[in-house]
Design a protein around this motif. Structure first.
Motif, short mmCIF file in Angstrom:
data_model
loop_
_atom_site.label_atom_id
_atom_site.label_comp_id
_atom_site.label_asym_id
_atom_site.label_seq_id
_atom_site.Cartn_x
_atom_site.Cartn_y
_atom_site.Cartn_z
N THR A 151 -10.89 20.65 18.61
CA THR A 151 -11.82 20.95 19.70
C THR A 151 -11.57 20.06 20.90
O THR A 151 -11.56 20.52 22.05
CB THR A 151 -13.27 20.77 19.21
N LEU A 152 -11.35 18.77 20.67
CA LEU A 152 -11.07 17.85 21.77
C LEU A 152 -9.75 18.19 22.46
O LEU A 152 -9.65 18.11 23.69
CB LEU A 152 -11.04 16.41 21.25
N ALA A 153 -8.75 18.60 21.66
CA ALA A 153 -7.47 18.98 22.26
C ALA A 153 -7.62 20.22 23.14
O ALA A 153 -7.06 20.29 24.24
CB ALA A 153 -6.43 19.22 21.17
N CYS A 154 -8.39 21.21 22.65
CA CYS A 154 -8.63 22.42 23.46
C CYS A 154 -9.38 22.10 24.74
O CYS A 154 -9.06 22.62 25.81
CB CYS A 154 -9.39 23.46 22.64
N LEU A 155 -10.38 21.22 24.64
CA LEU A 155 -11.13 20.84 25.84
C LEU A 155 -10.24 20.10 26.84
O LEU A 155 -10.36 20.29 28.06
CB LEU A 155 -12.33 19.97 25.45
N ALA A 156 -9.36 19.25 26.32
CA ALA A 156 -8.46 18.52 27.21
C ALA A 156 -7.52 19.44 27.97
O ALA A 156 -7.08 19.14 29.08
CB ALA A 156 -7.66 17.49 26.41
N ILE A 157 -7.19 20.60 27.36
CA ILE A 157 -6.31 21.57 28.01
C ILE A 157 -7.09 22.51 28.92
O ILE A 157 -6.68 22.80 30.05
CB ILE A 157 -5.53 22.37 26.95
N LEU A 158 -8.24 22.99 28.43
CA LEU A 158 -8.99 24.01 29.16
C LEU A 158 -9.83 23.45 30.29
O LEU A 158 -10.07 24.15 31.29
CB LEU A 158 -9.89 24.79 28.19
N PHE A 159 -10.29 22.21 30.18
CA PHE A 159 -11.17 21.66 31.21
C PHE A 159 -10.48 21.56 32.57
O PHE A 159 -11.06 21.97 33.59
CB PHE A 159 -11.71 20.30 30.77
N PRO A 160 -9.25 21.04 32.65
CA PRO A 160 -8.57 21.05 33.97
C PRO A 160 -8.36 22.47 34.51
O PRO A 160 -8.48 22.69 35.73
CB PRO A 160 -7.24 20.34 33.69
N LEU A 177 -11.71 18.15 6.84
CA LEU A 177 -11.84 19.40 7.59
C LEU A 177 -12.66 19.20 8.86
O LEU A 177 -12.31 19.73 9.93
CB LEU A 177 -12.50 20.46 6.71
N ALA A 178 -13.74 18.41 8.76
CA ALA A 178 -14.54 18.14 9.94
C ALA A 178 -13.75 17.36 10.99
O ALA A 178 -13.82 17.63 12.19
CB ALA A 178 -15.81 17.37 9.55
N GLY A 179 -12.95 16.39 10.51
CA GLY A 179 -12.14 15.62 11.45
C GLY A 179 -11.10 16.47 12.15
O GLY A 179 -10.87 16.32 13.35
N LYS A 180 -10.47 17.41 11.40
CA LYS A 180 -9.50 18.30 12.02
C LYS A 180 -10.16 19.21 13.05
O LYS A 180 -9.61 19.45 14.13
CB LYS A 180 -8.81 19.16 10.95
N GLY A 181 -11.35 19.72 12.71
CA GLY A 181 -12.06 20.57 13.66
C GLY A 181 -12.41 19.82 14.94
O GLY A 181 -12.25 20.36 16.04
N ILE A 182 -12.86 18.58 14.80
CA ILE A 182 -13.20 17.78 15.98
C ILE A 182 -11.96 17.50 16.82
O ILE A 182 -11.98 17.60 18.05
CB ILE A 182 -13.89 16.47 15.57
N ALA A 183 -10.84 17.16 16.14
CA ALA A 183 -9.61 16.86 16.87
C ALA A 183 -9.10 18.09 17.62
O ALA A 183 -8.69 18.00 18.78
CB ALA A 183 -8.54 16.34 15.91
#
Length: 317
Positions: free
Chosen positions: A46-55, A38-44
């Motif tokens: 979160t990173l995917a959302c940051l990769a989309i939202l940061f640009p 569950l922690a790994g899914k949450g981290i993955a």
């Protein structure tokens, strides 16, 4: 001579044999995840959302910054220092960008209504197995998904019809998607035949059945297909680039390409840039935001219909 029996003693532990009907063990990936999973899914995620939202964050923030802030940052701005809407004010001050935005809105609205009308009528006709030329028309539509005439014959046809340098050239060549028609047809075929038959017994014709029964029951798939068409028209730029020569008729996407590549700049924007009051990078980012904003606003309202609209129509059909 005493016979030796194979029966276990009374005090021996009972071991049950596995039943032949017992369910086989599930694969590892079907088991409930543990805390680490569950922690790994949450981290993955979160990173995917940051990769989309940061640009997107960088684009929006840069469009709201002054020329001084952009120059100090050396380009794109990550941390804002104040907010200014000068880039949007100049773009919407009645120049070419505002006119291009109105063109894109008009083409999107008219094109989506036309495409939805043609697609719904075609799909409803093909969903009735007894309709005239049902199988031949369906096979012809399917053939167009795999075989096309190409760009040059299409351009010659548009030119022969006198559609060049007209807004119809932005709508008619890409007005109908066979894939969308097939999704609508599959959804219409899943509607209860008994309901349609009862309407016919009460004296309803095909038009009344379509308007009063089929369309109200198909709101989910209609919303999804309508969004597909609207996004397609709003994002389209290729048709305008080959069928239009008048710069004043260009839609927003084509003007955005010109501004981003700095091929052409409206006179007012060029004067602001030359005097140092406006940053070219802020203009580029502001145009991108304007192009993305309608899709970003409409998508959440249609998101709830995607599963029912696309998957139900495609899988059950």
């Amino acid at each position: 001579m005493t016979a030796v029996l194979d029966t276990p003693p009374d005090d021996a532990p009972h071991v049950s044999k596995p039943s032949r009907w017992a369910a086989p063990p599930r694969p590892v990936w079907e088991e409930p995840p543990n805390k680490a999973g569950l922690a790994g899914k949450g981290i993955a995620l979160t990173l995917a959302c940051l990769a989309i939202l940061f640009p997107l964050w960088i684009v929006i923030v840069t469009s709201l910054q002054s020329k001084k802030t952009i120059d100090e940052a050396g380009g794109l701005v990550v941390i804002p220092k104040g907010i200014t809407f000068i880039a949007y004010q100049e773009l919407l001050s009645g120049g070419q960008v505002q006119k291009a935005a109105l063109v894109s809105i008009g083409v999107t609205v008219v094109g989506t209504l036309f495409s939805m009308t043609v697609s719904v009528l075609c799909a409803y006709g093909l969903s009735r197995s007894g309709s005239l030329g049902h199988r031949g028309i369906l096979m012809t539509l399917l053939a167009t998904m795999f075989f096309g005439a190409g760009l040059i014959p299409t351009y010659l046809l548009v030119q022969a019809l006198g559609l060049t340098d007209t807004y119809l050239a932005l709508i008619l060549p890409s007005a109908v998607s066979v894939f969308n028609i097939l999704v609508l047809r599959a959804f219409f075929m899943n509607i209860s035949q008994e309901l349609i038959d009862s309407a016919r017994i009460d004296g309803a014709g095909d038009w009344r059945i379509l308007w009063k029964i089929v369309l109200p029951l198909s709101r989910a798939v209609l919303a999804v297909i309508g969004l597909f068409y609207a996004v397609g028209y709003w994002s389209a730029w290729f048709n305008a680039s080959i069928y239009l020569t008048d710069q004043e008729m260009m839609p927003l996407q084509n003007v955005m390409i010109q501004l981003v590549q700095m091929q052409q700049r409206p006179v007012g924007l060029q004067a602001q840039i030359n005097t140092g009051q406006l940053s070219p990078l802020a203009i580029q980012m502001a145009v991108m935001v304007m192009a993305l904003l309608p899709v970003a606003v409409l998508s959440p309202f249609v998101q709830k219909h995607f599963k029912k609209g696309t998957l139900t129509g495609a899988v059950k059909g």
